[in-house]
Scaffold this active site. Structure first.
Site, PDB file in Angstrom:
ATOM      1  N   MET A  32      -3.641  58.478   8.306  1.00 39.92           N
ATOM      2  CA  MET A  32      -4.684  57.461   8.421  1.00 39.92           C
ATOM      3  C   MET A  32      -5.823  57.977   9.299  1.00 39.92           C
ATOM      4  O   MET A  32      -6.635  57.197   9.805  1.00 39.92           O
ATOM      5  CB  MET A  32      -4.097  56.165   8.983  1.00 39.92           C
ATOM      6  CG  MET A  32      -3.004  55.610   8.054  1.00 39.92           C
ATOM      7  SD  MET A  32      -2.798  53.842   8.146  1.00 39.92           S
ATOM      8  CE  MET A  32      -2.237  53.674   9.818  1.00 39.92           C
ATOM      9  N   TYR A  34      -7.960  60.049  12.452  1.00 40.22           N
ATOM     10  CA  TYR A  34      -7.981  60.177  13.905  1.00 40.22           C
ATOM     11  C   TYR A  34      -6.910  61.208  14.294  1.00 40.22           C
ATOM     12  O   TYR A  34      -5.998  60.948  15.071  1.00 40.22           O
ATOM     13  CB  TYR A  34      -7.754  58.827  14.594  1.00 40.22           C
ATOM     14  CG  TYR A  34      -8.424  58.781  15.949  1.00 40.22           C
ATOM     15  CD1 TYR A  34      -9.809  58.685  16.048  1.00 40.22           C
ATOM     16  CD2 TYR A  34      -7.685  58.878  17.112  1.00 40.22           C
ATOM     17  CE1 TYR A  34     -10.433  58.685  17.285  1.00 40.22           C
ATOM     18  CE2 TYR A  34      -8.301  58.874  18.357  1.00 40.22           C
ATOM     19  CZ  TYR A  34      -9.675  58.768  18.431  1.00 40.22           C
ATOM     20  OH  TYR A  34     -10.293  58.770  19.656  1.00 40.22           O
ATOM     21  N   HIS A  39      -0.341  65.335  13.686  1.00 43.33           N
ATOM     22  CA  HIS A  39      -0.756  65.477  12.288  1.00 43.33           C
ATOM     23  C   HIS A  39      -0.922  66.957  11.932  1.00 43.33           C
ATOM     24  O   HIS A  39      -0.504  67.403  10.863  1.00 43.33           O
ATOM     25  CB  HIS A  39      -2.110  64.798  12.054  1.00 43.33           C
ATOM     26  CG  HIS A  39      -2.119  63.325  12.278  1.00 43.33           C
ATOM     27  ND1 HIS A  39      -2.809  62.733  13.314  1.00 43.33           N
ATOM     28  CD2 HIS A  39      -1.522  62.305  11.609  1.00 43.33           C
ATOM     29  CE1 HIS A  39      -2.666  61.425  13.256  1.00 43.33           C
ATOM     30  NE2 HIS A  39      -1.874  61.129  12.250  1.00 43.33           N
ATOM     31  N   GLN A  63      -0.686  47.972   4.313  1.00 44.20           N
ATOM     32  CA  GLN A  63       0.437  47.988   5.250  1.00 44.20           C
ATOM     33  C   GLN A  63       0.141  47.211   6.530  1.00 44.20           C
ATOM     34  O   GLN A  63       0.979  47.152   7.420  1.00 44.20           O
ATOM     35  CB  GLN A  63       0.865  49.420   5.570  1.00 44.20           C
ATOM     36  CG  GLN A  63      -0.124  50.197   6.414  1.00 44.20           C
ATOM     37  CD  GLN A  63       0.176  51.676   6.417  1.00 44.20           C
ATOM     38  OE1 GLN A  63       0.250  52.292   5.369  1.00 44.20           O
ATOM     39  NE2 GLN A  63       0.349  52.261   7.592  1.00 44.20           N
ATOM     40  N   GLY A 174       6.122  62.770   9.306  1.00 43.90           N
ATOM     41  CA  GLY A 174       6.584  62.975  10.673  1.00 43.90           C
ATOM     42  C   GLY A 174       7.828  62.146  10.966  1.00 43.90           C
ATOM     43  O   GLY A 174       7.918  60.988  10.564  1.00 43.90           O
TER      44      GLY A 174
HETATM   45  P1  AMP Z   1      -0.483  58.159  10.660  1.00 41.75           P
HETATM   46  O1  AMP Z   1      -1.849  58.737  10.606  1.00 41.75           O
HETATM   47  O2  AMP Z   1      -0.132  57.530  11.964  1.00 41.75           O
HETATM   48  O3  AMP Z   1      -0.184  57.284   9.471  1.00 41.75           O
HETATM   49  O4  AMP Z   1       0.516  59.384  10.547  1.00 41.75           O
HETATM   50  C1  AMP Z   1       0.455  60.271   9.471  1.00 41.75           C
HETATM   51  C2  AMP Z   1       1.653  61.167   9.503  1.00 41.75           C
HETATM   52  O5  AMP Z   1       1.683  61.881  10.735  1.00 41.75           O
HETATM   53  C3  AMP Z   1       2.986  60.392   9.407  1.00 41.75           C
HETATM   54  O6  AMP Z   1       3.885  61.124   8.593  1.00 41.75           O
HETATM   55  C4  AMP Z   1       3.431  60.362  10.835  1.00 41.75           C
HETATM   56  O7  AMP Z   1       4.839  60.260  10.977  1.00 41.75           O
HETATM   57  C5  AMP Z   1       2.945  61.713  11.333  1.00 41.75           C
HETATM   58  N1  AMP Z   1       2.829  61.725  12.786  1.00 41.75           N
HETATM   59  C6  AMP Z   1       2.118  60.867  13.568  1.00 41.75           C
HETATM   60  N2  AMP Z   1       2.303  61.166  14.873  1.00 41.75           N
HETATM   61  C7  AMP Z   1       3.172  62.206  14.908  1.00 41.75           C
HETATM   62  C8  AMP Z   1       3.767  62.966  15.960  1.00 41.75           C
HETATM   63  N3  AMP Z   1       3.525  62.703  17.248  1.00 41.75           N
HETATM   64  N4  AMP Z   1       4.601  63.965  15.619  1.00 41.75           N
HETATM   65  C9  AMP Z   1       4.878  64.248  14.320  1.00 41.75           C
HETATM   66  N5  AMP Z   1       4.342  63.575  13.288  1.00 41.75           N
HETATM   67  C10 AMP Z   1       3.504  62.568  13.582  1.00 41.75           C
END
Ligand code: AMP
Length: 309
Positions: A32, A34, A39, A63, A174
């Protein structure tokens, strides 16, 4: 070199099929935006698994419930491109669509939100004719699903849409979002998607805080108190290593730390790594999952504990 940005879903699919026709394999990292080091660690992993990697940057209204933080979700698209440029080596492409629930020509229709029906921002915005949702029925219920009833339905649906648009060979998620990773794995198995799902380790700040786009919304003082999450998880793991196997005792250690740091606990659960079902006594691999509020920010974290008795 900054990655090429593709905004149109038809163009994305054309690009993907052109890559495949050249014999290239495609990795997908849904995000998403940022972007932070967490990431980027997924992108690096994807680059080792496929010839080219698509990073999708899309804040998914499907979501978020209308009371959640969709409108204040942080974004920095140009900063994201700079970060990706540093690791891309010309092999990273960005998919940044505008609205994946707008199918054109659709008139906004008022959705019936009465009768206690739980809706996401897609329906609340008047809907645009979207009415198909994927549910992973049992796995989506516990942990984060309890307090966020439309969350995993929205995640499974958007990930399916991205899979259908990007048509990747492998997708990296993640373990920070442990339940999400397990839900996607199950969905891919149950619905026979021809995509390998890889779970990647949690990236942490030096002081232990799990990296998250939401961390910027913590004040310095809240951030300090939020360290109780990773600290308590590490304490629980150390306790298991010393022989403690009672989950009641282990959860107590964690709750004490969180409450002692003025955190508001959403849940502390110790569950089987695959079924995500609660465990009373640790006998095999478990994952300890925490969700807690610090100020107005809800943070999640977890730690896997693998033991052989
Ligand atoms: P998001 O942008 O929060 O939807 O996250 C996108 C992807 O990055 C998802 O698969 C998350 O699980 C992964 N992710 C976010 N933070 C972390 C982290 N600290 N360590 C590993 N993967 C992460």
């Amino acid at each position: 070199m900054e990655p090429e940005v593709i905004r149109d879903k038809e163009a994305m699919r054309r690009w993907s099929r052109a890559m495949r026709s050249q014999g290239m394999t495609i990795g997908l990292v849904p995000t998403m935006g940022y972007l932070h080091e967490g990431h980027l660690s997924l992108v690096r992993q994807s680059l080792t698994l496929a010839d080219v990697t698509v990073v999708s940057i899309y804040v998914n209204p499907g979501q978020f419930s209308p009371t959640e933080d969709l409108s204040t979700y942080p974004s920095d698209f140009s900063g994201d491109l700079v970060k990706l440029a540093a690791i891309s080596g010309g092999k990273v492409f960005v998919f940044n669509p505008s609205n994946l629930y707008d199918y054109g020509g659709g008139e906004r229709k008022k959705v019936n939100t009465g009768g206690g029906r739980v809706v996401s921002c897609v329906e609340e915005g008047g809907g645009l004719g979207h009415e198909t949702w994927i549910r992973v029925e049992r796995l989506e219920k516990g942990l984060c699903g309890k307090s966020r009833p439309v969350f995993f339905r929205g995640v499974a649906t958007i990930v399916t849409k991205l899979f259908n648009i990007v048509e990747p060979d492998v997708a990296v998620f993640g373990k920070k979002d442990y339940q999400q990773w397990r839900i996607i794995q199950r969905m891919v198995r149950d619905l026979d998607f021809g995509i390998e799902i890889v779970g990647s380790d949690i990236a942490r700040e030096k002081d232990g805080l799990a990296m998250s786009s939401r961390n910027v919304r913590l004040s310095d003082e809240e951030r300090q108190r939020a360290l109780s999450i990773s600290r308590s998880l590490a304490m629980a793991k150390a306790s298991v290593a010393k022989g403690q196997t009672s989950c009641v005792e282990l959860k107590d250690i964690i709750i004490q730390q969180l409450v002692g740091s003025d955190g508001r606990v959403d849940y502390v659960e110790i569950v089987d790594q695959e079924t995500l079902e609660g465990v009373e006594q640790i006998k095999s691999g478990v994952v300890v999952c925490v969700a807690a509020w610090f100020g107005t920010v809800r943070l999640i974290d977890n730690i896997e504990i693998n033991i052989t008795l």
